[in-house]
Design a protein around this motif. Structure first.
Motif, PDB file in Angstrom:
ATOM      1  N   UNK A   1       0.832  -1.184   0.000  1.00 43.60           N
ATOM      2  CA  UNK A   1       0.000   0.000   0.000  1.00 43.60           C
ATOM      3  C   UNK A   1       0.872   1.242   0.000  1.00 43.60           C
ATOM      4  N   UNK A   2       0.371   2.271  -0.641  1.00 37.57           N
ATOM      5  CA  UNK A   2       1.059   3.554  -0.654  1.00 37.57           C
ATOM      6  C   UNK A   2       0.009   4.638  -0.490  1.00 37.57           C
ATOM      7  N   UNK A   3       0.369   5.703   0.238  1.00 38.54           N
ATOM      8  CA  UNK A   3      -0.519   6.846   0.382  1.00 38.54           C
ATOM      9  C   UNK A   3       0.026   7.971  -0.493  1.00 38.54           C
ATOM     10  N   UNK A   4      -0.803   8.446  -1.415  1.00 38.74           N
ATOM     11  CA  UNK A   4      -0.431   9.588  -2.249  1.00 38.74           C
ATOM     12  C   UNK A   4      -0.696  10.854  -1.439  1.00 38.74           C
ATOM     13  N   UNK A   5       0.373  11.439  -0.930  1.00 39.25           N
ATOM     14  CA  UNK A   5       0.238  12.586  -0.035  1.00 39.25           C
ATOM     15  C   UNK A   5      -0.502  13.751  -0.671  1.00 39.25           C
ATOM     16  N   UNK A   6      -0.363  13.909  -2.000  1.00 36.21           N
ATOM     17  CA  UNK A   6      -1.038  15.023  -2.663  1.00 36.21           C
ATOM     18  C   UNK A   6      -2.554  14.863  -2.688  1.00 36.21           C
ATOM     19  N   UNK A   7      -3.048  13.643  -2.478  1.00 39.48           N
ATOM     20  CA  UNK A   7      -4.482  13.385  -2.442  1.00 39.48           C
ATOM     21  C   UNK A   7      -5.024  13.252  -1.023  1.00 39.48           C
TER      22      UNK A   7
ATOM     23  N   UNK B   1       2.382   2.291   8.209  1.00 39.55           N
ATOM     24  CA  UNK B   1       3.368   2.030   9.259  1.00 39.55           C
ATOM     25  C   UNK B   1       4.509   1.172   8.712  1.00 39.55           C
ATOM     26  N   UNK B   2       5.711   1.477   9.141  1.00 38.51           N
ATOM     27  CA  UNK B   2       6.882   0.711   8.700  1.00 38.51           C
ATOM     28  C   UNK B   2       6.759  -0.765   9.054  1.00 38.51           C
ATOM     29  N   UNK B   3       6.127  -1.059  10.181  1.00 38.01           N
ATOM     30  CA  UNK B   3       6.014  -2.443  10.634  1.00 38.01           C
ATOM     31  C   UNK B   3       4.631  -3.048  10.367  1.00 38.01           C
ATOM     32  N   UNK B   4       3.864  -2.439   9.458  1.00 33.77           N
ATOM     33  CA  UNK B   4       2.527  -2.952   9.147  1.00 33.77           C
ATOM     34  C   UNK B   4       2.635  -4.344   8.517  1.00 33.77           C
TER      35      UNK B   4
ATOM     36  N   UNK C   1      -2.318  -0.583  10.479  1.00 31.05           N
ATOM     37  CA  UNK C   1      -1.695  -0.377   9.171  1.00 31.05           C
ATOM     38  C   UNK C   1      -1.239   1.068   8.966  1.00 31.05           C
ATOM     39  N   UNK C   2      -2.040   2.036   9.427  1.00 34.50           N
ATOM     40  CA  UNK C   2      -1.754   3.446   9.152  1.00 34.50           C
ATOM     41  C   UNK C   2      -1.449   4.251  10.404  1.00 34.50           C
ATOM     42  N   UNK C   3      -0.671   5.301  10.210  1.00 41.52           N
ATOM     43  CA  UNK C   3      -0.375   6.275  11.253  1.00 41.52           C
ATOM     44  C   UNK C   3      -0.242   7.629  10.568  1.00 41.52           C
ATOM     45  N   UNK C   4      -0.099   8.679  11.373  1.00 42.80           N
ATOM     46  CA  UNK C   4       0.068  10.009  10.807  1.00 42.80           C
ATOM     47  C   UNK C   4       1.541  10.348  10.661  1.00 42.80           C
ATOM     48  N   UNK C   5       1.879  10.920   9.512  1.00 40.67           N
ATOM     49  CA  UNK C   5       3.233  11.425   9.267  1.00 40.67           C
ATOM     50  C   UNK C   5       3.361  12.779   9.986  1.00 40.67           C
ATOM     51  N   UNK C   6       4.574  13.286  10.143  1.00 41.45           N
ATOM     52  CA  UNK C   6       4.752  14.579  10.818  1.00 41.45           C
ATOM     53  C   UNK C   6       3.945  15.733  10.198  1.00 41.45           C
TER      54      UNK C   6
ATOM     55  N   UNK D   1      -6.359  13.996   2.432  1.00 47.44           N
ATOM     56  CA  UNK D   1      -7.019  15.152   3.046  1.00 47.44           C
ATOM     57  C   UNK D   1      -6.830  15.186   4.567  1.00 47.44           C
ATOM     58  N   UNK D   2      -6.069  14.221   5.093  1.00 47.96           N
ATOM     59  CA  UNK D   2      -5.746  14.147   6.523  1.00 47.96           C
ATOM     60  C   UNK D   2      -6.988  13.956   7.397  1.00 47.96           C
ATOM     61  N   UNK D   3      -7.967  13.220   6.858  1.00 48.83           N
ATOM     62  CA  UNK D   3      -9.218  13.018   7.590  1.00 48.83           C
ATOM     63  C   UNK D   3      -9.093  11.979   8.701  1.00 48.83           C
ATOM     64  N   UNK D   4      -8.143  11.048   8.565  1.00 54.22           N
ATOM     65  CA  UNK D   4      -7.916  10.046   9.599  1.00 54.22           C
ATOM     66  C   UNK D   4      -8.765   8.797   9.496  1.00 54.22           C
ATOM     67  N   UNK D   5      -9.567   8.675   8.440  1.00 55.30           N
ATOM     68  CA  UNK D   5     -10.416   7.488   8.301  1.00 55.30           C
ATOM     69  C   UNK D   5      -9.596   6.212   8.265  1.00 55.30           C
ATOM     70  N   UNK D   6      -8.504   6.226   7.503  1.00 53.36           N
ATOM     71  CA  UNK D   6      -7.694   5.010   7.364  1.00 53.36           C
ATOM     72  C   UNK D   6      -7.124   4.555   8.704  1.00 53.36           C
TER      73      UNK D   6
END
Length: 64
Positions: free
Chosen positions: A7-13, A39-42, A27-32, A15-20
């Motif tokens: 999986x990859x997150x396209x940062x340009x798309x 997550x690196x260890x997902x 699997x997911x966390x917030x980047x700075x 919206x930082x809603x946090x649903x994932x």
């Protein structure tokens, strides 16, 4: 199943809603910058990556 796909997150798309991260906190966390990231260890083994990517309302999560 993952079948060596990832999986990859396209940062340009993102919206930082946090649903994932709310639906798949293992699997997911917030980047700075506040966007989502995988997550690196997902552990994606045995998971339906298409189903996981479908939770994103802005289609920022893609299967590679």
């Amino acid at each position: 199943m993952s079948d060596n796909k990832k999986l990859k997150v396209k940062k340009e798309l993102c919206t930082k809603c946090g649903t994932c991260s709310a639906v798949y906190p293992d699997v997911f966390e917030f980047a700075p910058d506040g966007s989502a990231k995988v997550k690196d260890d997902a552990n994606l083994e045995g998971k339906d990556l298409n189903e996981i990517s479908s939770v994103c309302p802005s289609n920022a999560i893609v299967v590679e």
